[in-house]
Design a protein around this motif. Structure first.
Motif, mmCIF file in Angstrom:
data_model
loop_
_atom_site.group_PDB
_atom_site.id
_atom_site.type_symbol
_atom_site.label_atom_id
_atom_site.label_comp_id
_atom_site.label_asym_id
_atom_site.label_seq_id
_atom_site.Cartn_x
_atom_site.Cartn_y
_atom_site.Cartn_z
ATOM 1 N N GLY A 70 -3.988 9.268 0.247
ATOM 2 C CA GLY A 70 -3.717 10.600 0.811
ATOM 3 C C GLY A 70 -2.839 10.610 2.053
ATOM 4 O O GLY A 70 -2.807 11.597 2.782
ATOM 5 N N HIS A 71 -2.100 9.539 2.305
ATOM 6 C CA HIS A 71 -1.368 9.394 3.570
ATOM 7 C C HIS A 71 0.064 9.928 3.453
ATOM 8 O O HIS A 71 0.445 10.853 4.163
ATOM 9 N N ILE A 72 0.852 9.352 2.560
ATOM 10 C CA ILE A 72 2.152 9.925 2.187
ATOM 11 C C ILE A 72 2.254 9.806 0.674
ATOM 12 O O ILE A 72 1.397 9.175 0.038
ATOM 13 N N THR A 127 0.828 -1.211 0.000
ATOM 14 C CA THR A 127 0.000 0.000 0.000
ATOM 15 C C THR A 127 0.861 1.258 0.000
ATOM 16 O O THR A 127 0.517 2.236 -0.654
ATOM 17 N N HIS A 128 1.958 1.244 0.768
ATOM 18 C CA HIS A 128 2.850 2.415 0.763
ATOM 19 C C HIS A 128 4.205 2.065 1.344
ATOM 20 O O HIS A 128 4.432 0.937 1.773
ATOM 21 N N ALA A 129 5.087 3.052 1.349
ATOM 22 C CA ALA A 129 6.505 2.773 1.600
ATOM 23 C C ALA A 129 6.887 2.685 3.076
ATOM 24 O O ALA A 129 7.955 2.182 3.394
ATOM 25 N N HIS A 130 6.053 3.157 3.986
ATOM 26 C CA HIS A 130 6.452 3.124 5.402
ATOM 27 C C HIS A 130 6.913 1.718 5.802
ATOM 28 O O HIS A 130 6.314 0.719 5.393
ATOM 29 N N ILE A 131 7.939 1.684 6.653
ATOM 30 C CA ILE A 131 8.583 0.421 7.021
ATOM 31 C C ILE A 131 7.614 -0.548 7.710
ATOM 32 O O ILE A 131 7.743 -1.757 7.554
ATOM 33 N N ASP A 132 6.630 -0.015 8.439
ATOM 34 C CA ASP A 132 5.689 -0.945 9.079
ATOM 35 C C ASP A 132 4.733 -1.565 8.056
ATOM 36 O O ASP A 132 3.901 -2.400 8.407
ATOM 37 N N HIS A 133 4.883 -1.173 6.784
ATOM 38 C CA HIS A 133 4.115 -1.805 5.690
ATOM 39 C C HIS A 133 5.021 -2.489 4.665
ATOM 40 O O HIS A 133 4.524 -3.224 3.815
ATOM 41 N N GLY A 185 -4.998 0.434 3.463
ATOM 42 C CA GLY A 185 -3.686 1.018 3.710
ATOM 43 C C GLY A 185 -3.846 2.044 4.822
ATOM 44 O O GLY A 185 -4.774 1.929 5.630
ATOM 45 N N ASP A 186 -2.991 3.036 4.877
ATOM 46 C CA ASP A 186 -3.156 4.098 5.869
ATOM 47 C C ASP A 186 -3.892 5.258 5.210
ATOM 48 O O ASP A 186 -3.484 5.735 4.154
ATOM 49 N N ILE A 187 -4.990 5.667 5.847
ATOM 50 C CA ILE A 187 -5.815 6.739 5.274
ATOM 51 C C ILE A 187 -5.294 8.086 5.762
ATOM 52 O O ILE A 187 -5.133 8.285 6.966
ATOM 53 N N ALA A 245 -0.149 11.966 9.665
ATOM 54 C CA ALA A 245 -0.469 11.569 8.296
ATOM 55 C C ALA A 245 -1.685 10.640 8.266
ATOM 56 O O ALA A 245 -2.063 10.144 7.212
ATOM 57 N N HIS A 246 -2.292 10.414 9.442
ATOM 58 C CA HIS A 246 -3.454 9.520 9.518
ATOM 59 C C HIS A 246 -4.733 10.307 9.749
ATOM 60 O O HIS A 246 -4.764 11.242 10.540
ATOM 61 N N ALA A 247 -5.797 9.845 9.120
ATOM 62 C CA ALA A 247 -7.121 10.369 9.438
ATOM 63 C C ALA A 247 -7.456 10.008 10.882
ATOM 64 O O ALA A 247 -6.995 8.984 11.383
#
Ligand SMILES: [Zn+2]
Length: 465
Positions: free
Chosen positions: A163-165, A63-69, A188-190, A407-409
């Motif tokens: 819309g997160h990063i 879903t995105h690049a953050h390390i926890d994903h 993913g992260d919203i 960066a989170h809703a």
């Protein structure tokens, strides 16, 4: 008729380690491949093999690049995974910076443990190396927004903006089957609606099952505008006369901060002060943002068209080398240091905290969610000491939080996103939250939307029909 099996291999009952294995149509897709972070009992899971063989996974969709994903990818590859890895173009570019950095941090930590004897295992080993991180990133294939790609004989997946990063997506998967098949959406992260720089989250649209994050499931962001909160925090910090340390995620938070600081400085709303960006990764990530103008929202494009570069308008000094970083130690008086990591779990920010936390003139400004067990969370909770490089460092600094920069809703934002569904889903699975946050949000979905909602536990397996 069962159409798929969904296994929750991470981010169930916690916010990190996102990994969801979807088995359908004779294929297995892993949605996200994140590292567990925070509490030691969670981090130990990074060393355990997955409950399914890595070779049995056909592909990974991030879903995105953050390390926890994404940060477990090098481990998955080492365990024998050899399928394709799909992500948006911007995510792929960011991974080229983030995954090697994650490996480097692992190597540094292992080296530190070996040098100080703080290890049960001799020698302490890194989870993976910088080279393995780079090799994993090089295998990622970029996919355009909204373009359906094959993820099985008949299944298709598409990325929609979250819309997160930069590059962050929700993943929409269409599975074949009777009566039109099923559509499963991984949120993913919203991101926050109306946040600067990036587009808002795209509407959810059609979904039979939704796997949704709940980081802020039991919270509402401070409605005070971010620029007002920052203006106050910086004003008070400058009055105290010491340094201002902002632990910030290199990607997302740092760029949001630069954007807001630029606005405040141009309007003369904060006193003049030196700003340092002390993170090679944040410097690189800011460059990657500049290369992806397709990610920008209307407001950001308008600023760019007027010849303003909102991420470069602050008079910011870049500290790339360790020498440049150390030189900041000697700077007295009002200085704002933006440095990773965002929860003070590692990175150069630790050196600044060790040097400046004992000074009552120092201000620490926390600008994002602080996971339980991290130094950032300890500071947020008012700890008198934090342990850094094996030493107890006294906290005499003032610690303050600026909330809306996340960066989170918040919970209302996630509900708003779910309400953009064109029809009620059969079930919502609430993940990526601490237990209380996930439970609160699940109850709100049932009460306010009338949709069945479940909070899965780590390792749960469900059959989707
Ligand atoms: Zn994220």
């Amino acid at each position: 008729m069962p159409v798929a099996t969904l296994r929750f291999l991470g981010a169930a009952g916690t916010v990190t380690g996102s990994k969801f294995a979807l088995e359908s149509d004779g294929r297995t897709t892993l949605i996200d491949c994140g590292l567990f972070q925070g509490l030691k009992e969670l981090r130990l899971r990074n060393w355990e093999p997955l409950p399914l063989p890595a070779r049995a996974i056909d592909r990974v969709v991030l879903t995105h690049a953050h390390i926890d994903h994404s940060g477990f990818l090098p481990r998955l590859i080492r365990a024998g995974f050899d399928g394709e890895i799909l992500a948006t173009h911007a995510t792929r570019d960011l991974l080229g910076v983030l995954l090697p950095d994650s490996g480097r941090l692992q190597e540094e930590e292992a080296r530190f443990r070996n040098e100080t004897g703080r290890t049960k295992h001799r020698p302490a080993l890194p989870l993976y190396t910088e080279d393995e991180g780079a090799a994993a990133a090089a295998r990622v294939t970029g996919v355009p927004w909204e373009e359906p790609v094959s993820v099985g004989r008949h299944a298709r997946a598409a990325f929609r903006r979250a819309g997160h990063i930069l590059g962050a997506a929700s993943v929409h998967i269409e599975l074949p089957g009777a009566d039109g098949g099923r559509r499963i959406v991984f949120s993913g992260d919203i991101g926050r609606y109306g946040a600067p720089i990036l587009h808002d989250p795209a509407p959810l649209g059609e979904a039979d099952y939704v796997v949704v994050e709940s980081t802020y499931g039991n919270r509402t962001h401070d409605p005070t505008a971010i620029d007002v909160q920052l203006e106050r925090a910086i004003g008070a910090a400058v009055a105290r006369g010491g340094g201002i340390i902002v632990p910030a995620f290199a990607i997302g938070r740092t760029q949001d901060l630069l954007y807001h600081l630029g606005l405040l400085q141009r309007a003369g709303r904060v006193p003049p002060l030196r700003v340092y960006l002390d993170s090679p990764m944040a410097i690189d990530a800011t460059g990657i943002y500049a290369r992806h103008p397709e990610e920008f929202d209307e407001e950001m494009r308008a600023l760019l068209e007027r010849g303003r570069s909102p991420l470069r308008s602050v008079d910011v000094r870049l500290a790339r080398t360790p020498q440049e970083s150390r030189a900041i130690n000697a700077v007295e008086g009002p200085v704002l240091i933006i440095s990773a990591s965002g929860m003070a779990t590692g990175g150069r920010v630790l050196h600044h905290l060790r040097r400046r936390l004992p000074d009552p003139r120092t201000t620490v400004v926390l600008v994002g969610y602080q996971v339980a067990g991290t130094r950032g969370r300890q500071l947020e909770d008012g700890a008198r000491f934090v342990r850094i490089f094996g030493e107890d460092v006294a906290v005499r600094a003032h610690v303050t939080s600026v909330h809306g920069l996340s960066a989170h809703a918040d919970a209302d934002g996630v509900l708003r996103w779910l309400r953009s569904a064109t029809r009620p889903p059969r079930r919502v699975f609430v993940v990526h939250g601490e237990p209380a946050a996930a439970q609160t949000l699940a109850e709100r979905f049932e009460r306010e939307l009338g949709w069945p909602a479940t909070v899965p536990q780590h390792g749960d397996v469900v059959t989707l029909t």
